[in-house]
Design a protein around this motif. Structure first.
Motif, PDB file in Angstrom:
ATOM      1  N   PRO A  23       0.868  -1.291  -0.538  1.00 36.21           N
ATOM      2  CA  PRO A  23       0.398   0.338  -0.087  1.00 36.21           C
ATOM      3  C   PRO A  23       1.267   1.015   0.151  1.00 36.21           C
ATOM      4  CG  PRO A  23      -0.416  -1.072   2.379  1.00 36.21           C
ATOM      5  CD  PRO A  23       0.716  -1.880   0.901  1.00 36.21           C
ATOM      6  N   ALA A  24       0.429   2.030  -0.698  1.00 31.66           N
ATOM      7  CA  ALA A  24       1.125   3.332  -1.120  1.00 31.66           C
ATOM      8  C   ALA A  24       1.080   4.391   0.399  1.00 31.66           C
ATOM      9  CB  ALA A  24       0.693   4.176  -1.959  1.00 31.66           C
ATOM     10  N   TYR A  25      -0.629   3.567   1.628  1.00 35.38           N
ATOM     11  CA  TYR A  25      -0.476   4.323   2.909  1.00 35.38           C
ATOM     12  C   TYR A  25      -1.004   3.952   3.077  1.00 35.38           C
ATOM     13  CZ  TYR A  25      -5.246   6.081   0.677  1.00 35.38           C
ATOM     14  OH  TYR A  25      -6.399   6.798   0.489  1.00 35.38           O
ATOM     15  N   LYS A  26      -1.245   3.874   4.001  1.00 35.84           N
ATOM     16  CA  LYS A  26      -2.780   3.928   5.609  1.00 35.84           C
ATOM     17  C   LYS A  26      -3.365   5.406   5.718  1.00 35.84           C
ATOM     18  CE  LYS A  26      -2.676  -0.439   5.129  1.00 35.84           C
ATOM     19  NZ  LYS A  26      -3.669  -1.750   4.476  1.00 35.84           N
ATOM     20  N   LEU A  27      -3.851   5.547   6.542  1.00 38.64           N
ATOM     21  CA  LEU A  27      -5.145   6.089   6.874  1.00 38.64           C
ATOM     22  C   LEU A  27      -5.760   5.914   8.806  1.00 38.64           C
ATOM     23  CD1 LEU A  27      -5.821   9.417   6.441  1.00 38.64           C
ATOM     24  CD2 LEU A  27      -8.188   8.423   5.261  1.00 38.64           C
ATOM     25  N   TYR A  28      -5.122   7.104   9.442  1.00 34.95           N
ATOM     26  CA  TYR A  28      -5.590   6.426  11.182  1.00 34.95           C
ATOM     27  C   TYR A  28      -5.874   8.247  11.742  1.00 34.95           C
ATOM     28  CZ  TYR A  28      -1.976   3.040  10.714  1.00 34.95           C
ATOM     29  OH  TYR A  28      -0.782   0.951  10.141  1.00 34.95           O
ATOM     30  N   ILE A  60       2.057  10.953  -3.089  1.00 35.80           N
ATOM     31  CA  ILE A  60       0.596  10.040  -2.434  1.00 35.80           C
ATOM     32  C   ILE A  60      -0.209  11.236  -1.752  1.00 35.80           C
ATOM     33  CG2 ILE A  60      -0.073   8.806  -0.995  1.00 35.80           C
ATOM     34  CD1 ILE A  60       1.471   7.653  -3.409  1.00 35.80           C
ATOM     35  N   VAL A  61       0.639  12.552  -0.761  1.00 36.59           N
ATOM     36  CA  VAL A  61      -0.357  13.623  -0.018  1.00 36.59           C
ATOM     37  C   VAL A  61      -0.772  14.496  -1.095  1.00 36.59           C
ATOM     38  CG1 VAL A  61      -0.693  15.026   1.380  1.00 36.59           C
ATOM     39  CG2 VAL A  61       1.227  13.027   1.945  1.00 36.59           C
ATOM     40  N   HIS A  62      -0.107  15.210  -1.963  1.00 35.56           N
ATOM     41  CA  HIS A  62      -0.695  16.183  -3.322  1.00 35.56           C
ATOM     42  C   HIS A  62      -1.827  15.026  -3.762  1.00 35.56           C
ATOM     43  CE1 HIS A  62       2.272  18.499  -2.821  1.00 35.56           C
ATOM     44  NE2 HIS A  62       3.138  18.201  -2.490  1.00 35.56           N
ATOM     45  N   VAL A 251      -5.126  17.474   9.309  1.00 37.52           N
ATOM     46  CA  VAL A 251      -4.935  16.247   8.844  1.00 37.52           C
ATOM     47  C   VAL A 251      -3.406  16.437   8.614  1.00 37.52           C
ATOM     48  CG1 VAL A 251      -4.070  14.660   6.736  1.00 37.52           C
ATOM     49  CG2 VAL A 251      -6.525  16.061   6.853  1.00 37.52           C
ATOM     50  N   SER A 252      -2.301  15.013   9.135  1.00 35.11           N
ATOM     51  CA  SER A 252      -1.296  15.119   9.146  1.00 35.11           C
ATOM     52  C   SER A 252      -0.174  13.957   8.627  1.00 35.11           C
ATOM     53  CB  SER A 252      -1.336  14.935  10.468  1.00 35.11           C
ATOM     54  OG  SER A 252       1.156  15.491  10.985  1.00 35.11           O
ATOM     55  N   VAL A 253       0.834  14.337   7.952  1.00 36.71           N
ATOM     56  CA  VAL A 253       1.087  13.135   7.407  1.00 36.71           C
ATOM     57  C   VAL A 253       2.774  13.472   8.126  1.00 36.71           C
ATOM     58  CG1 VAL A 253       2.503  14.679   6.085  1.00 36.71           C
ATOM     59  CG2 VAL A 253       2.377  11.627   5.458  1.00 36.71           C
ATOM     60  N   VAL A 254       2.660  11.695   8.143  1.00 39.45           N
ATOM     61  CA  VAL A 254       3.973  10.563   8.751  1.00 39.45           C
ATOM     62  C   VAL A 254       4.747   9.748   8.349  1.00 39.45           C
ATOM     63  CG1 VAL A 254       3.969  11.724  11.838  1.00 39.45           C
ATOM     64  CG2 VAL A 254       3.022   9.283  10.476  1.00 39.45           C
ATOM     65  N   GLU A 255       6.356   9.231   8.090  1.00 44.16           N
ATOM     66  CA  GLU A 255       6.557   8.787   7.552  1.00 44.16           C
ATOM     67  C   GLU A 255       7.042   7.198   8.618  1.00 44.16           C
ATOM     68  OE1 GLU A 255      10.259  10.014   5.258  1.00 44.16           O
ATOM     69  OE2 GLU A 255       9.270  11.357   4.116  1.00 44.16           O
ATOM     70  N   GLN A 256       6.895   6.147   8.272  1.00 41.46           N
ATOM     71  CA  GLN A 256       7.313   5.074   8.567  1.00 41.46           C
ATOM     72  C   GLN A 256       7.827   3.980   8.234  1.00 41.46           C
ATOM     73  OE1 GLN A 256       3.528   5.733  12.329  1.00 41.46           O
ATOM     74  NE2 GLN A 256       3.385   3.221  11.124  1.00 41.46           N
ATOM     75  N   ASP A 257       8.640   3.058   8.394  1.00 45.35           N
ATOM     76  CA  ASP A 257       9.170   2.164   7.739  1.00 45.35           C
ATOM     77  C   ASP A 257       8.411   1.169   7.910  1.00 45.35           C
ATOM     78  OD1 ASP A 257      11.539   3.043   8.129  1.00 45.35           O
ATOM     79  OD2 ASP A 257      12.242   2.043   9.202  1.00 45.35           O
ATOM     80  N   ASN A 258       7.445   0.561   8.283  1.00 44.63           N
ATOM     81  CA  ASN A 258       5.937   0.003   8.712  1.00 44.63           C
ATOM     82  C   ASN A 258       4.624   0.644   8.564  1.00 44.63           C
ATOM     83  OD1 ASN A 258       4.040  -2.154   8.912  1.00 44.63           O
ATOM     84  ND2 ASN A 258       4.745  -3.258  10.514  1.00 44.63           N
ATOM     85  N   ILE A 259       4.254   0.776   7.469  1.00 49.69           N
ATOM     86  CA  ILE A 259       2.207   1.897   7.763  1.00 49.69           C
ATOM     87  C   ILE A 259       1.493   0.716   8.026  1.00 49.69           C
ATOM     88  CG2 ILE A 259       3.419   3.266   5.586  1.00 49.69           C
ATOM     89  CD1 ILE A 259       1.518   2.474   4.022  1.00 49.69           C
ATOM     90  N   LYS A 260       1.525  -0.343   8.595  1.00 45.45           N
ATOM     91  CA  LYS A 260       0.348  -1.488   9.357  1.00 45.45           C
ATOM     92  C   LYS A 260       0.235  -1.373   9.925  1.00 45.45           C
ATOM     93  CE  LYS A 260       0.715  -4.315   4.825  1.00 45.45           C
ATOM     94  NZ  LYS A 260       1.003  -5.614   4.020  1.00 45.45           N
ATOM     95  N   PHE A 272      -6.651  13.338  11.890  1.00 40.46           N
ATOM     96  CA  PHE A 272      -6.670  12.079  10.721  1.00 40.46           C
ATOM     97  C   PHE A 272      -4.923  12.410  10.213  1.00 40.46           C
ATOM     98  CE2 PHE A 272     -10.945  12.743   9.947  1.00 40.46           C
ATOM     99  CZ  PHE A 272     -11.503  11.614  10.321  1.00 40.46           C
ATOM    100  N   ILE A 273      -4.469  11.612  10.385  1.00 36.99           N
ATOM    101  CA  ILE A 273      -3.205  10.996  10.042  1.00 36.99           C
ATOM    102  C   ILE A 273      -2.716  10.079   8.832  1.00 36.99           C
ATOM    103  CG2 ILE A 273      -0.755  10.078  11.397  1.00 36.99           C
ATOM    104  CD1 ILE A 273      -2.058  10.859  14.056  1.00 36.99           C
ATOM    105  N   ILE A 274      -2.464  10.648   7.474  1.00 38.93           N
ATOM    106  CA  ILE A 274      -1.475   9.316   6.660  1.00 38.93           C
ATOM    107  C   ILE A 274      -0.683   9.424   7.288  1.00 38.93           C
ATOM    108  CG2 ILE A 274      -1.462  10.381   3.835  1.00 38.93           C
ATOM    109  CD1 ILE A 274      -3.096  12.192   3.600  1.00 38.93           C
ATOM    110  N   VAL A 275      -0.457   8.134   7.156  1.00 40.07           N
ATOM    111  CA  VAL A 275       0.818   7.245   6.937  1.00 40.07           C
ATOM    112  C   VAL A 275       1.381   6.567   6.073  1.00 40.07           C
ATOM    113  CG1 VAL A 275       2.429   5.105   8.800  1.00 40.07           C
ATOM    114  CG2 VAL A 275       0.400   6.978   9.262  1.00 40.07           C
ATOM    115  N   ILE A 276       2.544   6.820   5.228  1.00 43.94           N
ATOM    116  CA  ILE A 276       3.207   6.656   3.988  1.00 43.94           C
ATOM    117  C   ILE A 276       4.694   6.060   4.060  1.00 43.94           C
ATOM    118  CG2 ILE A 276       2.381   8.715   2.844  1.00 43.94           C
ATOM    119  CD1 ILE A 276       4.395  10.620   3.443  1.00 43.94           C
TER     120      ILE A 276
END
Length: 284
Positions: A23-28, A60-62, A251-260, A272-276
């Motif tokens: 997945p390109a992103y996960k939403l939390y 992805i966020v754009h 809405v915020s965006v954060v980067e993680q090695d494991n987005i799941k 809402f937090i977009i994890v990429i």
């Protein structure tokens, strides 16, 4: 036989690896629970202001910003606004939206970010095609630079016209807000007290132009770097100070090695937090 079993196991293992979803992103949500895009849109459609934080170089966020704008426009009348346009370029932005100037002229007369063609032009053109108002909310960068060098007092030197492009003076400021404290700490004290003040004058100005251009029964959708609204501070703080009855979603965006699996330290960063993935391609 043993070789055959090892071979089959290897094939099965290999197939398992390559069949995994990427997945390109996960939403939390703010608590770190997974939510659907549909639920996010539904919640946004019930509010007054959405502060859609981004990483400026994340494709992805754009893309999500554009899809969100398009889908919200089916549910609510919108007003759009963005950090990426400075208030003294509002006339030029209006002229482009009205078709008075073309893109080439707009590029010439307005200070557009380098990634405007790929990341923000689609939003502006959507507003143009749908006849949606688009507000240039940010302070002209030269005035933020003045604050960095001379504090808020330097803004008193501006003409009345120049003051119309910033938040009303004196600038409200809480130096104890964690975001401003953290900014100062990260720089090791370089820039002194004026560094977070330069950030605050941007937040204050964006908040001011959101408030002064909001209309009843319209949703103001604002695009900004996530650090301008993370942890319900920045722009959010100024909006609440100006109108405490506003319903705001961030809405915020954060980067993680494991987005799941949601990292606990990112809880309460936004509604809402977009994890990429940390490996996601950057646009610059």
């Amino acid at each position: 036989m043993r070789k055959l079993i090892v071979f089959l196991l290897a094939i099965t293992f290999s197939s398992s690896i390559y069949s995994q979803n990427k997945p390109a992103y996960k939403l939390y949500n703010s608590k770190g629970n997974k939510v659907s895009y549909k639920k996010m849109i539904r919640e946004m459609s019930k509010t007054d202001v959405v502060l859609f934080g981004e990483h400026h170089n994340n494709p992805i966020v754009h893309w999500l910003q554009f899809e969100t704008t398009k889908d919200l426009s089916k549910l609510r009348n919108l007003i759009l606004g963005a950090e990426m346009f400075e208030a003294d370029n509002q006339i030029q932005l209006n002229d482009y939206l009205a078709g008075k100037i073309n893109q080439k002229a707009f590029d010439t007369v307005a200070r557009l970010w380098n990634n405007y063609p790929t990341d923000y032009k689609p939003l502006v053109d959507f507003a143009k095609n749908e006849n949606i108002q688009f507000i240039a909310t940010n302070i002209p960068r030269r005035y933020a630079s003045m604050v960095f060098k001379g504090g808020f007092e330097a803004l008193e030197e501006l003409s009345n016209e120049e003051k119309s492009w910033i938040a009303p003076l004196p600038i409200a400021y809480d130096e104890t807000l964690p975001g401003y404290v953290k900014m100062k700490e990260m720089m090791g004290g370089h820039g002194g007290d004026n560094l977070p003040k330069a950030q605050a004058v941007k937040d204050a100005t964006m908040g001011n132009f959101i408030l002064t251009n909001s209309e009843q029964n319209k949703l103001f959708l604002h695009y900004n770097g996530s650090y301008h609204s993370d942890d319900y501070e920045g722009i959010n703080w100024y909006l609440n100070k100006g109108n405490s009855s506003l319903k705001i979603i961030t809405v915020s965006v954060v980067e993680q090695d494991n987005i799941k699996k949601f990292n606990k330290e990112n809880k309460l960063k936004a509604d809402f937090i977009i994890v990429i993935p940390s490996t996601m391609t950057k646009t610059y």
